[in-house]
Every structure is written in C-alpha cells, then in structure tokens.
Design an enzyme around this catalytic site. Structure first.
Site, PDB file in Angstrom:
ATOM      1  N   ALA A 185       7.983   0.996   2.913  1.00 15.44           N
ATOM      2  CA  ALA A 185       8.662   1.154   3.859  1.00 15.44           C
ATOM      3  C   ALA A 185       8.180   3.081   4.064  1.00 15.44           C
ATOM      4  O   ALA A 185       8.875   4.360   3.160  1.00 15.44           O
ATOM      5  CB  ALA A 185       9.771   0.811   3.817  1.00 15.44           C
TER       6      ALA A 185
ATOM      7  N   GLY B 248       2.930   1.456   7.678  1.00 20.25           N
ATOM      8  CA  GLY B 248       2.163   2.129   8.201  1.00 20.25           C
ATOM      9  C   GLY B 248       1.490   3.725   8.174  1.00 20.25           C
ATOM     10  O   GLY B 248       0.529   3.765   8.620  1.00 20.25           O
ATOM     11  N   GLY B 249       2.440   4.265   7.640  1.00 16.96           N
ATOM     12  CA  GLY B 249       2.188   5.231   7.278  1.00 16.96           C
ATOM     13  C   GLY B 249       0.858   5.460   6.142  1.00 16.96           C
ATOM     14  O   GLY B 249      -0.429   6.671   7.234  1.00 16.96           O
TER      15      GLY B 249
ATOM     16  N   GLU C  19      -0.373  -5.582   6.083  1.00 19.14           N
ATOM     17  CA  GLU C  19       0.817  -5.870   5.005  1.00 19.14           C
ATOM     18  C   GLU C  19       1.602  -6.529   5.808  1.00 19.14           C
ATOM     19  O   GLU C  19       2.186  -7.396   5.646  1.00 19.14           O
ATOM     20  CB  GLU C  19       1.750  -3.887   6.077  1.00 19.14           C
ATOM     21  CG  GLU C  19       0.447  -3.020   4.419  1.00 19.14           C
ATOM     22  CD  GLU C  19       1.284  -1.852   5.051  1.00 19.14           C
ATOM     23  OE1 GLU C  19       1.334  -0.862   4.272  1.00 19.14           O
ATOM     24  OE2 GLU C  19       1.626  -1.370   6.030  1.00 19.14           O
TER      25      GLU C  19
ATOM     26  N   THR D  32       0.903  -1.371  -0.225  1.00 18.70           N
ATOM     27  CA  THR D  32       0.037   0.027  -0.245  1.00 18.70           C
ATOM     28  C   THR D  32       1.056   1.351   0.134  1.00 18.70           C
ATOM     29  O   THR D  32       2.069   1.549   0.612  1.00 18.70           O
ATOM     30  CB  THR D  32      -0.686  -0.168   1.441  1.00 18.70           C
ATOM     31  OG1 THR D  32      -1.724  -1.168   1.257  1.00 18.70           O
ATOM     32  CG2 THR D  32      -2.084   1.093   1.573  1.00 18.70           C
TER      33      THR D  32
HETATM   34  C1  5RP Z   1       1.347   1.822   4.698  1.00 14.58           C
HETATM   35  C2  5RP Z   1       3.016   1.992   4.139  1.00 14.58           C
HETATM   36  C3  5RP Z   1       3.782   2.193   3.292  1.00 14.58           C
HETATM   37  O1  5RP Z   1       4.614   1.085   2.695  1.00 14.58           O
HETATM   38  C4  5RP Z   1       4.604   3.091   3.472  1.00 14.58           C
HETATM   39  O2  5RP Z   1       3.289   4.824   4.306  1.00 14.58           O
HETATM   40  C5  5RP Z   1       4.692   3.842   2.455  1.00 14.58           C
HETATM   41  O3  5RP Z   1       4.268   4.477   1.713  1.00 14.58           O
HETATM   42  P1  5RP Z   1       5.090   5.344   0.174  1.00 14.58           P
HETATM   43  O4  5RP Z   1       5.480   4.635  -0.887  1.00 14.58           O
HETATM   44  O5  5RP Z   1       3.602   6.704   0.344  1.00 14.58           O
HETATM   45  O6  5RP Z   1       6.051   6.983   0.814  1.00 14.58           O
HETATM   46  O7  5RP Z   1       3.559   1.354   5.216  1.00 14.58           O
HETATM   47  O8  5RP Z   1       0.765   1.535   5.466  1.00 14.58           O
END
Ligand code: 5RP
Length: 222
Positions: A87, A99-100, A107, A32
């Site tokens: 990540a 988890g952002g 996940e 995600t």
């Molecule tokens: C989502 C996540 C994403 O992998 C994480 O937030 C990185 O996001 P992005 O690829 O937009 O930088 O852990 O829950």
C-alpha cells in the site's frame, strides 16, 4: 533498518502467516510493487505447496512466471483464499491508498474476490488521515479533463501522471491535497464521476490484516 529491509520483513511475516494454510489446489492473489515483489520471491521457495497465483499486474505476472509459478486468469478462478499486496498509505482502520504503481483497478478486482486481504507495508506508510500520498484515480483517456474538473470540485488538486498507461489502457490522475477523513464516502463519490474506472481508496473493502514493518518488529493490525 532500511525501508527495503522493513518491506522484506513484512513480506516474510505474510509468508509465515499463510504457510500453514497452503494446499495443493490453492490459488493465491498477488499484488504489485516492491513489497509484493519481496513476497513473490519468498513465496517462490514454497511453490510446490500450492497450485498457482492470480496477479494484479503484468509486471507481477512476469515475476511469478520467472520463478516458474503458474499464473491464472481471474476468470478461471472462483475463489481466492488470500490476496497479499502492499500500500502507499494506511490508517489505523486498515483503509488504504493504493495505485502508486498504477495497478489499482486490477488490485481492487482481485481484492474483491479474495477472502482475506493481507496488506504488507513498512511503517512509514501509516498516517492519521489518508491523503498525504496523492490519491491515484484511473480514468478513461477521453474523460481525463472532465474528471479532473470534477475532482477539483471535490477539493482535490489533480495532476496527470505523464507517460503512464495502465495495463487496462487508461491514464492516471494523482489527486493532491485531499484530507480524507471519511474514506468510504470519498471512495464512493469519486467512483460516481463518469469516466472514472477506479480510485485508489480501499476503504469500503479495507485490508483484513495489516502487517506493518517497524524497527521493533512486524506489527499485526486486525
Ligand atoms: C501499486 C500499489 C503498491 O502496492 C503501492 O504502490 C506500494 O508499493 P511499494 O510496495 O513499492 O511501496 O498500490 O499500484
């Protein structure tokens, strides 16, 4: 290069890495976030070469379906050769904070099933010590205040992520000011707090391969 260009480059490198292994009946785990989205879009051009995907969020499932890629319930799948996801932070040991995007629990479940977790991230995500990015913790709603008090006892500074409900119907506490020098121990300790569903440390099971997008190309860390 912009951060998005670096993310896209790592997504394309992950695709190159798995392409020789694709099989008609293969199901691929998909994460995600914006980096995972670049991967989904690149993977879509090869959708005839595998069976379908398992997604770690409703958002990724919708994007995959939009490309005409079948999405399976994890319960109907016994093995996943690959899981590809982004990540928020990584250290040199491929231990991650995730988890952002609030999808950490699914996940972590898909990671547990996957044989090989390929993490794709732009170089800004690499740190010496995890914890500069606030650690997301998914919590059962009625336990929110209790869990927050317990996280303070562990030295963190939890903040309720207002207005966010996870795909599992729970809430998120983002824990600031943690210097996570022993990521496996911290992951275990937080998991033991009653009311915690998952925390965003992927340390007991780190990524198997980290593809890091830098100005000098995509670095592979194994
Ligand atoms: C989502 C996540 C994403 O992998 C994480 O937030 C990185 O996001 P992005 O690829 O937009 O930088 O852990 O829950």
């Amino acid at each position: 290069m912009t951060q998005d260009e670096l993310k896209k480059a790592t997504a394309e490198a992950a695709l190159e890495r798995i392409l020789p292994h694709l099989e008609d009946d293969m199901i691929i785990g998909i994460g995600t976030g914006s980096t995972a989205n670049f991967f989904i879009d690149a993977l879509a051009e090869h959708k005839a070469k595998f069976d379908g995907c398992v997604a770690s969020s409703e958002a990724s499932a919708d994007r995959l379906k939009g490309h005409g890629i079948p999405v399976y319930d994890l319960n109907s799948v016994s093995s996943l050769r690959f899981y590809i996801d982004g990540a928020d932070e990584t250290n040199e040991h491929r231990q991650l904070i995730k988890g952002g995007g609030a999808a950490l629990t699914r996940e972590k479940i898909v990671t547990a099933v996957a044989e090989e977790f390929i993490c794709i991230a732009d170089g800004s995500k690499k740190v010496d010590v995890l914890g500069q990015f606030p650690l997301p913790v998914e919590v059962i709603p009625m336990a929110r205040s209790y869990v927050a008090r317990e996280l303070v006892k562990l030295g963190g500074d939890p903040a309720y992520r207002e207005g966010v409900v996870t795909d599992n119907g729970n809430v998120i506490l983002d824990v600031w000011n943690m210097q996570i020098t022993d990521a496996v121990a911290t992951e275990e300790k937080i998991n033991q707090i009653v009311g915690v569903v998952t925390n965003g440390l992927f340390a007991a099971r780190p990524a198997n391969v980290l593809l890091l997008g830098t100005e000098n190309g995509v670095e592979t860390i194994t």
